[in-house]
Design a protein around this motif. Sequence first.
Motif, PDB file in Angstrom:
ATOM      1  N   THR A   1       0.870  -1.176   0.000  1.00 36.77           N
ATOM      2  CA  THR A   1       0.000   0.000   0.000  1.00 36.77           C
ATOM      3  C   THR A   1       0.905   1.223   0.000  1.00 36.77           C
ATOM      4  O   THR A   1       1.842   1.303   0.797  1.00 36.77           O
ATOM      5  N   VAL A   2       0.616   2.148  -0.913  1.00 30.90           N
ATOM      6  CA  VAL A   2       1.388   3.390  -1.006  1.00 30.90           C
ATOM      7  C   VAL A   2       0.417   4.559  -0.901  1.00 30.90           C
ATOM      8  O   VAL A   2      -0.564   4.614  -1.634  1.00 30.90           O
ATOM      9  N   VAL A   3       0.696   5.474   0.020  1.00 26.98           N
ATOM     10  CA  VAL A   3      -0.055   6.722   0.133  1.00 26.98           C
ATOM     11  C   VAL A   3       0.934   7.824  -0.245  1.00 26.98           C
ATOM     12  O   VAL A   3       1.955   7.994   0.434  1.00 26.98           O
ATOM     13  N   ARG A   4       0.636   8.530  -1.350  1.00 29.78           N
ATOM     14  CA  ARG A   4       1.534   9.591  -1.825  1.00 29.78           C
ATOM     15  C   ARG A   4       0.847  10.941  -1.686  1.00 29.78           C
ATOM     16  O   ARG A   4      -0.278  11.127  -2.137  1.00 29.78           O
ATOM     17  N   PHE A   5       1.569  11.875  -1.058  1.00 26.79           N
ATOM     18  CA  PHE A   5       1.061  13.226  -0.841  1.00 26.79           C
ATOM     19  C   PHE A   5       1.488  14.131  -1.997  1.00 26.79           C
ATOM     20  O   PHE A   5       2.373  13.769  -2.791  1.00 26.79           O
ATOM     21  N   PRO A   6       0.897  15.331  -2.109  1.00 32.56           N
ATOM     22  CA  PRO A   6       1.172  16.209  -3.251  1.00 32.56           C
ATOM     23  C   PRO A   6       2.645  16.561  -3.476  1.00 32.56           C
ATOM     24  O   PRO A   6       3.062  16.812  -4.596  1.00 32.56           O
TER      25      PRO A   6
ATOM     26  N   SER B   1       3.106  -2.896   4.141  1.00 35.63           N
ATOM     27  CA  SER B   1       3.143  -4.227   3.524  1.00 35.63           C
ATOM     28  C   SER B   1       2.205  -5.170   4.260  1.00 35.63           C
ATOM     29  O   SER B   1       2.253  -5.259   5.497  1.00 35.63           O
ATOM     30  N   ASN B   2       1.364  -5.841   3.505  1.00 40.93           N
ATOM     31  CA  ASN B   2       0.469  -6.873   4.038  1.00 40.93           C
ATOM     32  C   ASN B   2      -0.351  -6.413   5.240  1.00 40.93           C
ATOM     33  O   ASN B   2      -0.444  -7.103   6.242  1.00 40.93           O
ATOM     34  N   GLN B   3      -0.955  -5.234   5.124  1.00 41.03           N
ATOM     35  CA  GLN B   3      -1.814  -4.723   6.194  1.00 41.03           C
ATOM     36  C   GLN B   3      -3.200  -4.435   5.632  1.00 41.03           C
ATOM     37  O   GLN B   3      -3.344  -3.714   4.651  1.00 41.03           O
ATOM     38  N   SER B   4      -4.220  -4.982   6.283  1.00 41.76           N
ATOM     39  CA  SER B   4      -5.590  -4.709   5.855  1.00 41.76           C
ATOM     40  C   SER B   4      -6.115  -3.429   6.488  1.00 41.76           C
ATOM     41  O   SER B   4      -7.093  -2.865   6.025  1.00 41.76           O
ATOM     42  N   ALA B   5      -5.453  -2.965   7.540  1.00 41.35           N
ATOM     43  CA  ALA B   5      -5.842  -1.716   8.191  1.00 41.35           C
ATOM     44  C   ALA B   5      -4.693  -0.721   8.035  1.00 41.35           C
ATOM     45  O   ALA B   5      -3.574  -0.987   8.471  1.00 41.35           O
ATOM     46  N   ILE B   6      -5.005   0.400   7.413  1.00 39.14           N
ATOM     47  CA  ILE B   6      -4.025   1.465   7.211  1.00 39.14           C
ATOM     48  C   ILE B   6      -4.366   2.577   8.196  1.00 39.14           C
ATOM     49  O   ILE B   6      -5.507   3.055   8.227  1.00 39.14           O
ATOM     50  N   PRO B   7      -3.401   3.014   9.002  1.00 38.24           N
ATOM     51  CA  PRO B   7      -3.717   4.043  10.001  1.00 38.24           C
ATOM     52  C   PRO B   7      -3.968   5.398   9.360  1.00 38.24           C
ATOM     53  O   PRO B   7      -3.573   5.648   8.221  1.00 38.24           O
ATOM     54  N   ALA B   8      -4.618   6.268  10.116  1.00 39.18           N
ATOM     55  CA  ALA B   8      -4.770   7.658   9.679  1.00 39.18           C
ATOM     56  C   ALA B   8      -3.378   8.255   9.585  1.00 39.18           C
ATOM     57  O   ALA B   8      -2.500   7.948  10.401  1.00 39.18           O
TER      58      ALA B   8
END
Length: 164
Positions: free
Chosen positions: A138-143, A151-158
Amino acid sequence: MKRGILVASLLVLALVVAPAGAFSADELQILVDEEGGANITFNYTLSWIERIAVFFKIAEPEQELKSALEEAAGAPVTVTSAESDVAAFSVPGFAKTQKTDDGTVYSTPALNLTGAQAMLDRYWFAPLVQADFSPDLTVVRFPDGHEETFSNQSAIPALSHTVP
């Protein structure tokens, strides 16, 4: 008549002895834009039974993922494209933004993809499917290009990130 019964019996037998299929989440990419909206791409692998269900329009994985994202994000989600192994979504207002002296603070909601399991359980073929809603990546990219990866997480924190 007998031939039809034989074919039907063989089909049922094949379904009973066939190994369980698996849904696996491969990659989840969340690209946050300057206004706080997000373009989300979800790559996944469907089992043979799910592919059949999709072919016959019994299940629409992109709609199930859309519902799970709406529940997790608390914002309306639009499906922008859907194929057999990838779905793309647009979520205006995904991240909350706040202007500060240091720049703009982007705060993303926590995401829990296990809610998709409840949606999957509504289908007749659910007992035949072993689902893994934990994306390999999972990748969260900011502006500003800053990325948070999981990696291998079904829950992504805030998450919270300040862009100067």
